[in-house]
Write an enzyme that holds these catalytic residues in place. Structure first.
Site, PDB file in Angstrom:
ATOM      1  N   GLU A 170      -7.371  -6.237   4.693  1.00  0.00           N
ATOM      2  CA  GLU A 170      -7.294  -5.815   3.293  1.00  0.00           C
ATOM      3  C   GLU A 170      -6.049  -6.405   2.625  1.00  0.00           C
ATOM      4  O   GLU A 170      -6.068  -6.729   1.444  1.00  0.00           O
ATOM      5  CB  GLU A 170      -7.257  -4.279   3.226  1.00  0.00           C
ATOM      6  CG  GLU A 170      -8.563  -3.661   3.683  1.00  0.00           C
ATOM      7  CD  GLU A 170      -8.449  -2.215   4.112  1.00  0.00           C
ATOM      8  OE1 GLU A 170      -7.702  -1.926   5.078  1.00  0.00           O
ATOM      9  OE2 GLU A 170      -9.105  -1.358   3.505  1.00  0.00           O
ATOM     10  N   ASN A 200       0.866  -1.181   0.000  1.00  0.00           N
ATOM     11  CA  ASN A 200       0.000   0.000   0.000  1.00  0.00           C
ATOM     12  C   ASN A 200       0.902   1.231   0.000  1.00  0.00           C
ATOM     13  O   ASN A 200       1.506   1.570   1.016  1.00  0.00           O
ATOM     14  CB  ASN A 200      -0.887  -0.043   1.256  1.00  0.00           C
ATOM     15  CG  ASN A 200      -1.901   1.093   1.283  1.00  0.00           C
ATOM     16  OD1 ASN A 200      -1.875   1.987   0.432  1.00  0.00           O
ATOM     17  ND2 ASN A 200      -2.786   1.053   2.256  1.00  0.00           N
ATOM     18  N   ARG A 233      -2.395  -1.942  -3.607  1.00  0.00           N
ATOM     19  CA  ARG A 233      -3.691  -1.343  -3.349  1.00  0.00           C
ATOM     20  C   ARG A 233      -3.798  -0.079  -4.187  1.00  0.00           C
ATOM     21  O   ARG A 233      -2.962   0.826  -4.087  1.00  0.00           O
ATOM     22  CB  ARG A 233      -3.783  -0.975  -1.875  1.00  0.00           C
ATOM     23  CG  ARG A 233      -5.076  -0.296  -1.565  1.00  0.00           C
ATOM     24  CD  ARG A 233      -5.077   0.201  -0.157  1.00  0.00           C
ATOM     25  NE  ARG A 233      -6.432   0.588   0.179  1.00  0.00           N
ATOM     26  CZ  ARG A 233      -6.816   0.887   1.387  1.00  0.00           C
ATOM     27  NH1 ARG A 233      -5.983   0.825   2.386  1.00  0.00           N
ATOM     28  NH2 ARG A 233      -8.061   1.233   1.621  1.00  0.00           N
ATOM     29  N   ARG A 249     -12.956  14.056   8.386  1.00  0.00           N
ATOM     30  CA  ARG A 249     -13.739  14.379   7.179  1.00  0.00           C
ATOM     31  C   ARG A 249     -15.202  14.602   7.545  1.00  0.00           C
ATOM     32  O   ARG A 249     -15.735  13.918   8.414  1.00  0.00           O
ATOM     33  CB  ARG A 249     -13.665  13.234   6.164  1.00  0.00           C
ATOM     34  CG  ARG A 249     -12.307  13.042   5.569  1.00  0.00           C
ATOM     35  CD  ARG A 249     -12.323  11.911   4.562  1.00  0.00           C
ATOM     36  NE  ARG A 249     -11.108  11.133   4.681  1.00  0.00           N
ATOM     37  CZ  ARG A 249     -10.987   9.885   4.277  1.00  0.00           C
ATOM     38  NH1 ARG A 249     -11.998   9.253   3.721  1.00  0.00           N
ATOM     39  NH2 ARG A 249      -9.847   9.254   4.421  1.00  0.00           N
ATOM     40  N   HIS A 271     -13.008   1.463   0.231  1.00  0.00           N
ATOM     41  CA  HIS A 271     -12.836   0.385   1.234  1.00  0.00           C
ATOM     42  C   HIS A 271     -13.313  -0.960   0.695  1.00  0.00           C
ATOM     43  O   HIS A 271     -13.719  -1.840   1.463  1.00  0.00           O
ATOM     44  CB  HIS A 271     -13.640   0.680   2.531  1.00  0.00           C
ATOM     45  CG  HIS A 271     -13.121   1.824   3.332  1.00  0.00           C
ATOM     46  ND1 HIS A 271     -13.953   2.716   3.970  1.00  0.00           N
ATOM     47  CD2 HIS A 271     -11.866   2.227   3.615  1.00  0.00           C
ATOM     48  CE1 HIS A 271     -13.228   3.616   4.611  1.00  0.00           C
ATOM     49  NE2 HIS A 271     -11.956   3.337   4.404  1.00  0.00           N
TER      50      HIS A 271
END
Ligand code: ADP
Length: 393
Positions: free
Chosen positions: A379, A7, A88, A236, A177
């Protein structure tokens, strides 16, 4: 067979090396502050963590050190043992419904899509290029955060805006996601022994999104055109009325970029509480009686509950609600506050079973109308699995 799951961010690079198909993690690590002063990296091997300070001017330099460490720790004896590197990639646009091999055509395509994810995709591509340069014989695979959501119907993914915006400019809900929600879909179906289960996956960490899943497919999700949509998150805003942007620009004299930055970096938990974007700090401040911290918690919970209720109806009921990611896996108070509000649906939490962190558990009571689980997401293993599939074909 050894596979790396990677990632790459704009100034960071995280990796895990797997022995496949056993899915055993051999070594993992994080490189930080690439291209910035104060670079460092951490390697985790056999349960021990080692931190080293070192400057990296490029991702390529970090990958070089990563290779040296793999040899140093004797996880590999030579580079040709690494058969694949899975990356990713945040945005795969509408084109990519599954992971793909990083051919030149794919890389060109992703460069074009980069304007949809200017903060993430260019960094992800830099990661691919660095590994292609340093481990040229390994198969590079792109695994997209958006791909899992490509099963959504048009009525779910379109915004009620002029239709040409979608046709000409790709304005639609993409969702993110995806690797996490897909992992939760697979693992929950396995636990329930029901591949067509109706699942509400709640990935709540620093960023957060919910996903409605049926027959192993994403039916709807809360993030949208960008990852700043849907839920209130650490820093956020999630969904807002877009018209407040020009209003604030007029009032404060901020530029458009500055206001967008405020909505991404200074909103959510941080913006409302004024304390922090980290739910641990919020919990501490709320316990000490900080009113804005309490308010931010109430808002955070309410947004999640609203989406659960929406997806419950969209799915025609639910077989499982699953909590995952930083907050979902660790904060028993947040889970309890959410599930308590689902009482009108007959969903009940077992406080004793809920008293866990970071482990897989059923946390609902026996008479709860829907099973509620905590399932730590993974993940990285999804990336390793997809990469392995291509090599094994
Ligand atoms: P990211 O979206 O960056 O991958 P994570 O899924 O790692 O985020 O979640 C990070 C967040 O998880 C932290 O900001 C913190 O709010 C929350 N978190 C982690 N551990 C705990 C804990 N023990 N209790 C409450 N919240 C926690």
């Amino acid at each position: 067979m050894k596979i790396l799951s990677v990632n790459a961010g704009s100034s960071s690079l995280k990796f895990q090396m797997y022995e496949m198909p056993e899915e055993k993690v051999l070594i993992s690590g994080t490189f930080e502050r690439i291209g910035i002063d104060g670079g460092m990296y951490t390697i985790k091997y056999n349960g021990e963590k080692k931190k080293t300070e070192r400057e990296f001017s490029t991702h390529s330099e970090a990958v070089q050190v990563l290779i040296e460490e793999l040899l140093n720790y004797k996880v590999i004896e030579s580079l040709d043992e690494i058969k694949g590197v899975g990356h990713r990639i945040v945005h795969g646009g509408e084109h990519y419904t599954h992971s793909v091999v990083a051919t030149e055509e794919v890389i060109n395509d992703l460069t074009d899509i980069s304007e949809l994810a200017p903060l993430h995709n260019p960094a992800n591509l830099t990661g691919i290029k660095a590994f292609q340069e340093k481990i040229p014989d390994a198969l590079e695979v792109c695994c997209f955060d958006t791909a899992f959501h490509q099963t959504m119907n048009k009525k779910e993914f379109l915004y009620p805006v002029p239709y040409e915006w979608y046709e000409k400019y790709g304005v639609r809900k993409y969702g993110f996601h995806g690797m996490s929600h897909n992992y939760i879909a697979l693992r929950t179906a396995e636990i329930l022994n029901n591949p067509s289960a109706r699942i509400i996956s709640c990935h709540i960490g620093n960023g957060g999104s919910l996903c409605a899943i049926k027959d192993g497919k994403s039916i709807d999700t809360s993030m949208g055109f960008t990852p700043n949509a849907g839920l209130m998150m650490g820093s956020r805003s999630g969904d807002i009325d877009a018209t407040l942007i020009p209003y604030i620009m007029g009032k404060t004299g901020e530029t458009l970029e500055e206001v967008i930055n405020d909505l991404n970096k200074k909103s959510g938990y941080l913006g409302v509480s004024g304390v922090s974007s980290d739910s641990r700090d919020i919990e501490e401040a709320a316990a000490a009686g900080n009113e804005r911290a309490i308010l931010s918690q109430e808002m955070y919970v309410e947004k999640i509950v609203n989406y659960i209720a929406e997806y419950y109806l969209e799915l025609g009921g639910a077989d499982a609600i699953v909590f995952t990611a930083g907050v979902g896996e660790n904060s028993k108070d947040t889970r309890k506050a959410i599930v308590d509000k689902l009482a009108p649906l007959g969903i009940k939490i077992d406080e004793e079973k809920n008293n866990i962190r970071g482990e897989e558990a059923l946390i609902s009571t026996e008479d709860s109308s829907v099973k509620v689980y905590v399932i730590p997401t993974d993940e990285e293993v999804m990336i390793a699995r997809d990469t392995y599939k291509f090599i094994n074909e």
